[in-house]
Design an enzyme around this catalytic site. Structure first.
Site, PDB file in Angstrom:
ATOM      1  CE1 TYR A  20      10.330   6.807   9.021  1.00  0.00           C
ATOM      2  CE2 TYR A  20       9.485   4.610   8.541  1.00  0.00           C
ATOM      3  CZ  TYR A  20      10.097   5.501   9.419  1.00  0.00           C
ATOM      4  OH  TYR A  20      10.461   5.081  10.678  1.00  0.00           O
ATOM      5  CB  THR A  47       7.121  10.350   9.415  1.00  0.00           C
ATOM      6  OG1 THR A  47       6.678  11.122  10.540  1.00  0.00           O
ATOM      7  CG2 THR A  47       7.546   8.971   9.877  1.00  0.00           C
ATOM      8  N   PRO A  60      12.508  -1.849  13.604  1.00  0.00           N
ATOM      9  CG  PRO A  60      13.006   0.064  14.853  1.00  0.00           C
ATOM     10  CD  PRO A  60      13.257  -0.584  13.520  1.00  0.00           C
ATOM     11  N   GLY A  61       9.128  -2.363  14.665  1.00  0.00           N
ATOM     12  CA  GLY A  61       7.730  -2.199  14.286  1.00  0.00           C
ATOM     13  C   GLY A  61       7.212  -0.905  14.888  1.00  0.00           C
ATOM     14  CE1 TYR A  62       2.825   2.377  12.455  1.00  0.00           C
ATOM     15  CE2 TYR A  62       3.570   0.216  11.715  1.00  0.00           C
ATOM     16  CZ  TYR A  62       3.086   1.481  11.433  1.00  0.00           C
ATOM     17  OH  TYR A  62       2.878   1.855  10.121  1.00  0.00           O
ATOM     18  CB  ILE A  63       8.456   1.856  18.971  1.00  0.00           C
ATOM     19  CG1 ILE A  63       9.152   0.726  18.180  1.00  0.00           C
ATOM     20  CG2 ILE A  63       9.007   1.954  20.388  1.00  0.00           C
ATOM     21  CD1 ILE A  63       8.944  -0.679  18.709  1.00  0.00           C
ATOM     22  N   GLY A  92      12.580   9.540  22.345  1.00  0.00           N
ATOM     23  CA  GLY A  92      12.052   8.314  21.766  1.00  0.00           C
ATOM     24  C   GLY A  92      13.016   7.137  21.831  1.00  0.00           C
ATOM     25  N   GLY A 138       0.951   5.399   2.252  1.00  0.00           N
ATOM     26  CA  GLY A 138       1.218   6.782   2.684  1.00  0.00           C
ATOM     27  C   GLY A 138       2.669   7.058   3.027  1.00  0.00           C
ATOM     28  CD  GLN A 197       1.522   1.651   6.679  1.00  0.00           C
ATOM     29  OE1 GLN A 197       1.554   0.418   6.693  1.00  0.00           O
ATOM     30  NE2 GLN A 197       0.429   2.315   6.987  1.00  0.00           N
TER      31      GLN A 197
HETATM   32  N1  CAA Z   1      -4.501   0.360   2.878  1.00  0.00           N
HETATM   33  C1  CAA Z   1      -5.479   0.672   1.993  1.00  0.00           C
HETATM   34  N2  CAA Z   1      -6.174   1.790   2.072  1.00  0.00           N
HETATM   35  C2  CAA Z   1      -5.896   2.637   3.052  1.00  0.00           C
HETATM   36  C3  CAA Z   1      -4.886   2.388   3.998  1.00  0.00           C
HETATM   37  C4  CAA Z   1      -4.204   1.188   3.893  1.00  0.00           C
HETATM   38  N3  CAA Z   1      -3.244   0.837   4.747  1.00  0.00           N
HETATM   39  N4  CAA Z   1      -4.856   3.407   4.839  1.00  0.00           N
HETATM   40  C5  CAA Z   1      -5.786   4.292   4.452  1.00  0.00           C
HETATM   41  N5  CAA Z   1      -6.422   3.809   3.369  1.00  0.00           N
HETATM   42  C6  CAA Z   1      -7.525   4.429   2.647  1.00  0.00           C
HETATM   43  C7  CAA Z   1      -8.536   4.999   3.618  1.00  0.00           C
HETATM   44  O1  CAA Z   1      -9.428   3.987   4.044  1.00  0.00           O
HETATM   45  C8  CAA Z   1      -9.209   6.063   2.789  1.00  0.00           C
HETATM   46  O2  CAA Z   1     -10.131   5.477   1.916  1.00  0.00           O
HETATM   47  P1  CAA Z   1     -11.609   6.040   1.824  1.00  0.00           P
HETATM   48  O3  CAA Z   1     -11.466   7.471   1.387  1.00  0.00           O
HETATM   49  O4  CAA Z   1     -12.262   5.151   0.819  1.00  0.00           O
HETATM   50  O5  CAA Z   1     -12.169   5.929   3.219  1.00  0.00           O
HETATM   51  C9  CAA Z   1      -8.090   6.586   1.910  1.00  0.00           C
HETATM   52  O6  CAA Z   1      -7.073   5.559   1.921  1.00  0.00           O
HETATM   53  C10 CAA Z   1      -7.504   7.864   2.427  1.00  0.00           C
HETATM   54  O7  CAA Z   1      -7.074   7.643   3.778  1.00  0.00           O
HETATM   55  P2  CAA Z   1      -6.929   8.847   4.778  1.00  0.00           P
HETATM   56  O8  CAA Z   1      -8.290   9.470   5.015  1.00  0.00           O
HETATM   57  O9  CAA Z   1      -6.168   8.418   5.971  1.00  0.00           O
HETATM   58  O10 CAA Z   1      -6.094   9.859   3.855  1.00  0.00           O
HETATM   59  P3  CAA Z   1      -5.255  11.078   4.266  1.00  0.00           P
HETATM   60  O11 CAA Z   1      -4.754  11.679   3.004  1.00  0.00           O
HETATM   61  O12 CAA Z   1      -5.963  11.944   5.251  1.00  0.00           O
HETATM   62  O13 CAA Z   1      -4.022  10.434   5.069  1.00  0.00           O
HETATM   63  C11 CAA Z   1      -2.114   9.140   5.448  1.00  0.00           C
HETATM   64  C12 CAA Z   1      -3.180   9.525   4.440  1.00  0.00           C
HETATM   65  C13 CAA Z   1      -1.323  10.394   5.843  1.00  0.00           C
HETATM   66  C14 CAA Z   1      -1.168   8.172   4.757  1.00  0.00           C
HETATM   67  C15 CAA Z   1      -2.748   8.525   6.696  1.00  0.00           C
HETATM   68  O14 CAA Z   1      -3.537   7.439   6.302  1.00  0.00           O
HETATM   69  C16 CAA Z   1      -1.709   8.014   7.669  1.00  0.00           C
HETATM   70  O15 CAA Z   1      -1.122   8.781   8.425  1.00  0.00           O
HETATM   71  N6  CAA Z   1      -1.466   6.702   7.662  1.00  0.00           N
HETATM   72  C17 CAA Z   1      -0.468   6.075   8.576  1.00  0.00           C
HETATM   73  C18 CAA Z   1       0.836   5.949   7.882  1.00  0.00           C
HETATM   74  C19 CAA Z   1       1.773   5.238   8.836  1.00  0.00           C
HETATM   75  O16 CAA Z   1       1.554   4.119   9.248  1.00  0.00           O
HETATM   76  N7  CAA Z   1       2.835   5.916   9.195  1.00  0.00           N
HETATM   77  C20 CAA Z   1       3.761   5.330  10.123  1.00  0.00           C
HETATM   78  C21 CAA Z   1       4.358   6.412  10.956  1.00  0.00           C
HETATM   79  S1  CAA Z   1       5.317   5.756  12.304  1.00  0.00           S
HETATM   80  C22 CAA Z   1       6.660   5.144  11.558  1.00  0.00           C
HETATM   81  O17 CAA Z   1       6.888   5.278  10.404  1.00  0.00           O
HETATM   82  C23 CAA Z   1       7.605   4.414  12.465  1.00  0.00           C
HETATM   83  C24 CAA Z   1       7.938   3.094  11.921  1.00  0.00           C
HETATM   84  O18 CAA Z   1       9.038   2.905  11.432  1.00  0.00           O
HETATM   85  C25 CAA Z   1       6.977   1.998  12.061  1.00  0.00           C
END
Ligand code: CAA
Length: 240
Positions: free
Chosen positions: A147, A86, A177-180, A13, A143, A141
């Site tokens: 992190y 993560t 970084p943002g999303y890479i 990565g 979830g 962020q």
């Molecule tokens: N804002 C508000 N509500 C949100 C939301 C957000 N950003 N994201 C999800 N929700 C809501 C959904 O719409 C859903 O609502 P409903 O049930 O009413 O539809 C509810 O929250 C549950 O969402 P999920 O079905 O996705 O729930 P889950 O438990 O299956 O998963 C999660 C939760 C694991 C956090 C998943 O949403 C996820 O993986 N999100 C992405 C998190 C993310 O961006 N991670 C970055 C990884 S990369 C990184 O970190 C590198 C970096 O530095 C940038």
């Protein structure tokens, strides 16, 4: 003699791109990695960069690993704290273990690596430390309380250590970084990721090499007046 640089989490990565860039810049680069032996072997075969396996979240293992690198390769003059994991989930579903592992590795790794390498930099009167933070440490962020907290901590850590290093010509900076386009981001559910990409003004994920270019600048001789700063590389997703 070329300066020695260590990149943690350097075999895949963003870390891999940083290793390749710093090697091109003339550093004698070594990569640390934590677990994936196959990826490490492939990385060394393809780049010629040696690897050292230790868990940056483990204090004693990190001190021993850095001591071994200094003995085998030379005094470490640049450290890129890139290793990170993560364990995403909303707070009500997040276990203590998911919280603690992310803090231990992502934030604890910066402390452990700096404890190992900063004293030598002070003695020699030169050093570069670049900590890889995140847009999600700046903006939060959904979830990611673990992190976001660890990455936000990295930004505070950077500013504090920058003040301590300045008199010894040690610069300490962060990149956010943002999303890479990496395996880590590929693990985000596709529907969620599509919405995130739609919110990036540049209209795409970033490339690992675009982060490496920033690290290259911060590790350069010419960046000696840049310290305690955070360089955001995120396609315009978060501006402040
Ligand atoms: N804002 C508000 N509500 C949100 C939301 C957000 N950003 N994201 C999800 N929700 C809501 C959904 O719409 C859903 O609502 P409903 O049930 O009413 O539809 C509810 O929250 C549950 O969402 P999920 O079905 O996705 O729930 P889950 O438990 O299956 O998963 C999660 C939760 C694991 C956090 C998943 O949403 C996820 O993986 N999100 C992405 C998190 C993310 O961006 N991670 C970055 C990884 S990369 C990184 O970190 C590198 C970096 O530095 C940038």
């Amino acid at each position: 003699m070329n300066r020695v640089a260590i990149v943690t989490g350097g075999t895949r990565g963003i870390g891999r791109a940083i290793c390749e860039q710093l090697k091109d810049d003339g550093f004698n680069v070594v990569a640390n990695y934590g677990g994936n032996d196959d990826a490490a072997k492939q990385f060394t075969d393809e780049t010629g960069v040696p690897t050292y396996k230790f868990d940056v979240g483990d204090h004693e293992a990190t001190l021993a690993g850095c001591e071994q690198i200094a003995a085998e390769v030379g005094p470490v003059e640049a450290v890129v704290n890139n290793a990170g994991i993560t364990r995403d989930g909303t707070l009500h579903k997040m276990s203590y273990d998911d919280w603690h592992e992310v803090m231990r590795i992502n934030l604890g790794g910066c402390f452990n690596m700096s404890k190992a390498c900063f004293p030598g930099m002070r003695e020699r009167g030169w050093g570069r430390i670049v900590n890889i933070g995140s847009i999600n440490g700046q903006a939060g962020q959904y979830g990611q309380v673990n992190y976001a907290a660890a990455k936000s901590g990295i930004h505070g850590f950077t500013k504090a250590l920058a003040q301590e290093g300045a008199r010894a010509n040690i610069t300490v900076n962060a990149i956010a970084p943002g999303y890479i386009d990496t395996d880590m981001v590929a693990a985000v559910p596709q529907g969620v990721l599509d919405k995130i990409v739609a919110g990036i003004p540049v209209g795409r994920l970033g490339q690992a090499g675009e982060i490496a270019r920033g690290v290259s600048f911060l590790c350069s001789e010419e960046a000696g007046f840049v310290t305690g700063s955070t360089m955001s590389i995120n396609g315009g997703q978060h501006m402040y």
